[in-house]
Design a protein around this motif. Structure first.
Motif, PDB file in Angstrom:
ATOM      1  N   GLY A 111     -18.056  13.892  78.155  1.00  0.00           N
ATOM      2  CA  GLY A 111     -17.663  13.432  77.293  1.00  0.00           C
ATOM      3  C   GLY A 111     -18.874  11.977  76.628  1.00  0.00           C
ATOM      4  N   CYS A 112     -18.800  11.319  77.356  1.00  0.00           N
ATOM      5  CA  CYS A 112     -19.487  10.372  77.201  1.00  0.00           C
ATOM      6  C   CYS A 112     -20.996  10.783  77.408  1.00  0.00           C
ATOM      7  CB  CYS A 112     -19.496   9.250  78.487  1.00  0.00           C
ATOM      8  SG  CYS A 112     -17.523   8.537  78.993  1.00  0.00           S
ATOM      9  N   VAL A 113     -21.248  11.551  78.038  1.00  0.00           N
ATOM     10  CA  VAL A 113     -23.010  12.124  77.712  1.00  0.00           C
ATOM     11  C   VAL A 113     -23.092  12.841  76.253  1.00  0.00           C
ATOM     12  CG1 VAL A 113     -24.524  14.031  78.620  1.00  0.00           C
ATOM     13  CG2 VAL A 113     -23.357  12.404  79.775  1.00  0.00           C
ATOM     14  N   LEU A 114     -21.658  13.431  75.630  1.00  0.00           N
ATOM     15  CA  LEU A 114     -22.116  14.247  74.786  1.00  0.00           C
ATOM     16  C   LEU A 114     -22.120  13.205  73.463  1.00  0.00           C
ATOM     17  CD1 LEU A 114     -21.721  16.796  73.083  1.00  0.00           C
ATOM     18  CD2 LEU A 114     -19.122  16.461  73.037  1.00  0.00           C
ATOM     19  N   SER A 115     -21.210  11.868  73.748  1.00  0.00           N
ATOM     20  CA  SER A 115     -21.357  11.054  72.519  1.00  0.00           C
ATOM     21  C   SER A 115     -22.994   9.965  72.110  1.00  0.00           C
ATOM     22  CB  SER A 115     -20.311  10.713  72.767  1.00  0.00           C
ATOM     23  OG  SER A 115     -20.309   9.290  73.580  1.00  0.00           O
ATOM     24  N   THR A 116     -23.139  10.421  73.613  1.00  0.00           N
ATOM     25  CA  THR A 116     -24.835   9.188  73.754  1.00  0.00           C
ATOM     26  C   THR A 116     -25.786  10.095  72.732  1.00  0.00           C
ATOM     27  OG1 THR A 116     -24.130   8.500  75.511  1.00  0.00           O
ATOM     28  CG2 THR A 116     -26.381   8.537  74.985  1.00  0.00           C
ATOM     29  N   ALA A 117     -25.948  11.520  73.457  1.00  0.00           N
ATOM     30  CA  ALA A 117     -26.440  12.412  73.204  1.00  0.00           C
ATOM     31  C   ALA A 117     -26.894  12.969  71.357  1.00  0.00           C
ATOM     32  CB  ALA A 117     -26.324  14.215  73.497  1.00  0.00           C
ATOM     33  N   ILE A 118     -25.449  12.465  70.897  1.00  0.00           N
ATOM     34  CA  ILE A 118     -25.483  12.243  69.767  1.00  0.00           C
ATOM     35  C   ILE A 118     -25.432  12.419  68.858  1.00  0.00           C
ATOM     36  CG2 ILE A 118     -23.478  12.526  67.514  1.00  0.00           C
ATOM     37  CD1 ILE A 118     -21.462  13.842  69.524  1.00  0.00           C
TER      38      ILE A 118
END
Length: 129
Positions: free
Chosen positions: A88-95
Motif C-alpha cells: 500500500g505504501c509503494v502504491l501510494s508513492t507510485a501514484i
C-alpha cells in the motif's frame, strides 16, 4: 472479500464515496484487499486448483463515474517467497510519483497498480528481515 457481484461492487463504490465525503478529499482509491480471501483459502493458495479472484480496486474522483481497476491477483506465497509487506505504501508513492510527472489521476493510478503488481509478481525472496 473480493468484489464478485453487482451488489458487492455497488457497496464498494458507496463506501468509497462515503469515505471521500467524510475525509473531504478529492479522490479515494478503495483497495479490494486480500485478507478474507486468503484466510479462507490458506495463505496464497488458489483453493482447490482454482485461480484466485482478480484484485479489484475502485477509484472515486468527484462527479466522474467510478473507475474500476482489475488485474490478476498475486498471492503472498507467490510473491517474494511468502511475504509481501508495504504494498500500500509503494502504491501510494507510485501514484504520487506519476502525478508529479504530470500524468492525470486515473493514468497515475493505473500505472502505479501495474507497477506494484509487476513488482510483487517478480519479487525475489531475500530472507527474513
Amino acid at each position: 472479500s473480493a468484489v464478485g457481484s453487482a451488489a458487492e461492487a455497488a457497496a464498494a463504490e458507496a463506501a468509497a464515496v462515503e469515505l471521500r465525503r467524510r475525509a473531504g478529499c478529492g479522490a479515494v482509491l478503495l483497495k479490494g484487499g486480500h485478507a478474507a480471501y486468503f484466510a479462507a483459502q490458506g495463505e496464497g493458495a488458489a483453493g482447490g486448483g482454482r485461480s484466485p479472484p482478480p484484485a479489484m480496486d475502485v477509484l472515486v474522483d468527484g462527479e466522474a463515474p467510478p473507475v474500476w481497476l482489475s488485474c490478476a491477483r498475486v498471492g503472498a506465497t507467490e510473491a517474494a517467497g511468502g511475504g509481501c509487506h508495504g504494498t500500500g505504501c509503494v502504491l501510494s508513492t507510485a501514484i504520487a510519483a506519476m502525478l508529479a510527472h504530470g500524468h492525470p489521476l486515473v493514468d497515475s493510478v493505473v500505472l502505479a497498480k501495474a507497477y506494484v503488481t509487476q513488482g510483487m509478481a517478480s519479487a525475489a525472496a531475500v530472507g527474513a528481515g
